[in-house]
Design a protein around this motif. Structure first.
Motif, PDB file in Angstrom:
ATOM      1  N   ALA A  30      21.482 -19.414 106.494  1.00 46.60           N
ATOM      2  CA  ALA A  30      20.358 -20.345 106.344  1.00 46.60           C
ATOM      3  C   ALA A  30      19.100 -19.662 105.820  1.00 46.60           C
ATOM      4  O   ALA A  30      18.200 -20.331 105.319  1.00 46.60           O
ATOM      5  CB  ALA A  30      20.053 -21.015 107.678  1.00 46.60           C
ATOM      6  N   GLY A 317      20.604 -24.992 110.776  1.00 49.83           N
ATOM      7  CA  GLY A 317      21.394 -25.551 111.863  1.00 49.83           C
ATOM      8  C   GLY A 317      20.678 -25.543 113.202  1.00 49.83           C
ATOM      9  O   GLY A 317      21.034 -26.304 114.106  1.00 49.83           O
ATOM     10  N   THR A 322      19.056 -31.578 112.106  1.00 51.75           N
ATOM     11  CA  THR A 322      19.974 -31.222 111.017  1.00 51.75           C
ATOM     12  C   THR A 322      21.364 -31.842 111.181  1.00 51.75           C
ATOM     13  O   THR A 322      21.996 -31.721 112.226  1.00 51.75           O
ATOM     14  CB  THR A 322      20.112 -29.678 110.916  1.00 51.75           C
ATOM     15  N   GLY A 325      24.207 -28.087 107.552  1.00 47.51           N
ATOM     16  CA  GLY A 325      23.609 -26.768 107.360  1.00 47.51           C
ATOM     17  C   GLY A 325      23.905 -26.221 105.968  1.00 47.51           C
ATOM     18  O   GLY A 325      24.350 -26.952 105.077  1.00 47.51           O
TER      19      GLY A 325
END
Ligand code: NAP
Length: 479
Positions: A30, A317, A322, A325
């Motif tokens: 991420a 995430g 969310t 992701g």
């Protein structure tokens, strides 16, 4: 670095924590930031782990089933007691939404509970003898040391599906996780210590896959290899393992069809296709890869589905809101782009998403393509990303033919309210698992596994123990 006592950057062999000078660096998909590193261990340490597992096996197999069951039960409880902490590690290294990670930890735990219960029901047989002075007895015995190789997309659950069955059967295990997600695996070492698993019963080793896998194949003390991952690597590994006559279980790739008949409950079909496709950003072996929609409802399904997909929230995430992701890495994003470009160049249109997400890194917009045809790359290849291609069909026969037109045979789904059709299609689909009017089918009580190029062997259910057991026949004469 993740603040948690379950976050370990070393390996667990024979009950000891082992380090190594060469490191494999792990990043958060991420953010692209480094989380930590694990040792790049090789042949010697794999042999050490197999030796430790073999020494432990000799005592573990002798334990009464109730004792092995109790260890599995404690494992279940430890996973559930630490669900949040383990889920956080999972999300940070793998990217899936925290709520999905929480679900994965619970799913992993469920296998320890289930196989703990099954450990006490490993029955043999007394077979009616064709001779009056002889008796025939069949007993079930653990195979021995098991080598497990697991993928990054379910780093906690894929180890659990194997380790829980192995421990319950009386086997010991050496597990090698995917190098992109090793921390959910090393956490099992901490859990094993916590619940009092005897040293050597569970061993976790990280490193470059090929030498570790080769050592597993060649070491005679290891008797079985269980693999979850891509079909390409699974086939190569299975043929190597067979040269050394190991028992083999293969949980491989899929190309799941979701068939929507024009008599389906459309709201239910939209919801089912959505969860099947976009869970884990489309990175599951059982996720919808092809959505086949009957001509009469094609346009209305496409519109409703695209509108629902456009509402999915993409982000880190760890953020509460969310839904989707990042993808695991840049290669995964490029595969998604390749599939979309190929489809569009051959006549498909994008009706939702279709671009890298503004968040950058490996975030990709949840995407829907319509007017997709079987000559496109996306019809054959596992996309492993958030792209739903909508194909059109006219008859039930055509739907079944299209659904079966793949070398894979893992999961399949269809939506209909017609009971006769439900049975006909269920019987004709060449898949190991079929969900009717549902978008998710995994549970520890049912047999998970595929046919054709999706592999063989089953995980979970009463059948899941068979893969860890040898059948022994004893003839007793002179009676
Ligand atoms: P992958 O590339 O096949 O990797 C899976 C595991 O194999 C990793 O631990 C990897 O280690 C290891 N590996 C790599 N090269 C190897 C070699 N030469 N010999 C032995 N092992 C080797 O698959 P993936 O990309 O991680 O996972 C996605 C695939 O798994 C998809 O195809 C998906 O459908 C499938 N999958 C199937 C199931 C199922 O139950 N049927 C469940 C989940 C996923 P490194 O990471 O160190 O390279």
């Amino acid at each position: 670095m993740i603040e948690s006592r379950f976050f370990r950057e070393d390996c667990y062999i024979g009950g000891d924590w082992i380090d190594g000078p060469e490191r494999i660096v792990v990043t958060n998909p991420a953010s692209g930031k480094v989380i930590g590193s694990v040792p790049n261990l090789g042949r010697k340490e794999t042999d050490d782990a197999i030796n430790a597992a073999h020494d432990a096996f000799l005592a573990w197999r002798e334990k009464p089933a109730i004792e092995r069951a109790n260890v599995c039960q404690r494992f279940y409880q430890a996973l559930m007691d630490n669900q949040q902490e383990l889920a956080r590690i999972l999300t940070v290294e793998m990217g899936k939404p925290f709520k999905e990670s929480m679900g994965e930890v619970a799913y992993a735990a469920s296998f320890f509970r289930w196989f703990g219960e099954e450990a006490r029901r490993i029955y043999g047989d007394v077979i009616p003898s064709p001779w009056s002075d002889k008796r025939i007895i069949v007993t079930k015995e653990p195979i021995g040391v098991v080598g497990a190789i697991t993928p990054w997309n379910f780093p906690t659950a894929m180890i659990a599906r194997k380790a829980a069955a192995a421990l319950a059967a009386g086997c010991t295990i050496v597990a090698k996780p995917a190098s992109q997600t090793p921390f959910s695996a090393t956490a099992y070492g901490v859990l094993a210590d916590d619940v009092g698993v005897p040293p050597g019963v569970i061993n976790i080793i990280t490193g470059t896959a090929a030498p570790i896998a080769d050592t597993m194949c060649e070491n005679p003390k290891l008797r079985k290899i269980t693999f979850t991952g891509s079909t390409k690597i699974g086939k190569a590994l299975a043929s190597k393992a067979m040269q050394h006559m190991k028992r083999v279980s293969m949980e491989l790739g899929g190309n799941a069809p979701v068939i929507i008949f024009d008599d389906a409950d459309l709201d239910r079909a939209v919801e089912g296709a959505l969860i099947s496709k976009y869970r884990n950003s489309g990175q599951t072996c059982v996720c919808a890869n092809r959505i086949l929609v009957q001509a009469g409802v094609y346009d209305s399904f496409a519109d409703t589905f695209a509108a629902a997909v456009a509402k999915l929230k993409v982000g880190d995430g760890l953020m509460e809101e969310t839904d989707q992701g990042p993808l695991i890495d840049e290669l995964a994003v490029r595969k998604v782009e390749r599939h979309i470009e190929d489809a569009v160049s051959k006549g498909a249109s994008i009706i939702a998403g279709g671009n890298r997400h503004a968040k950058g890194f490996t975030f990709y917009e949840p995407t829907v393509l319509r007017d997709v045809t079987p000559d496109m790359l996306i019809a054959r290849d596992e996309t492993f990303g958030p792209v739903a291609p909508l194909f059109k069909f006219h008859t039930e026969e055509e739907a079944v033919q299209m659904a079966n037109d793949t070398e894979y045979g893992l999961a399949s789904y269809f939506f209909t309210k017609d009971l006769g059709r439900a049975f006909r299609v269920m019987e004709q689909l060449e898949y190991g698992m079929i969900a009717i009017n549902e978008g998710i089918l995994s549970t520890e009580v049912a047999p998970f596994g595929g046919v054709k190029d999706s592999g063989h062997g089953r995980e979970g259910s009463k059948y899941g123990l068979d893969d860890y057991i040898n059948t022994k026949y004893a003839l007793i004469g002179g009676i």
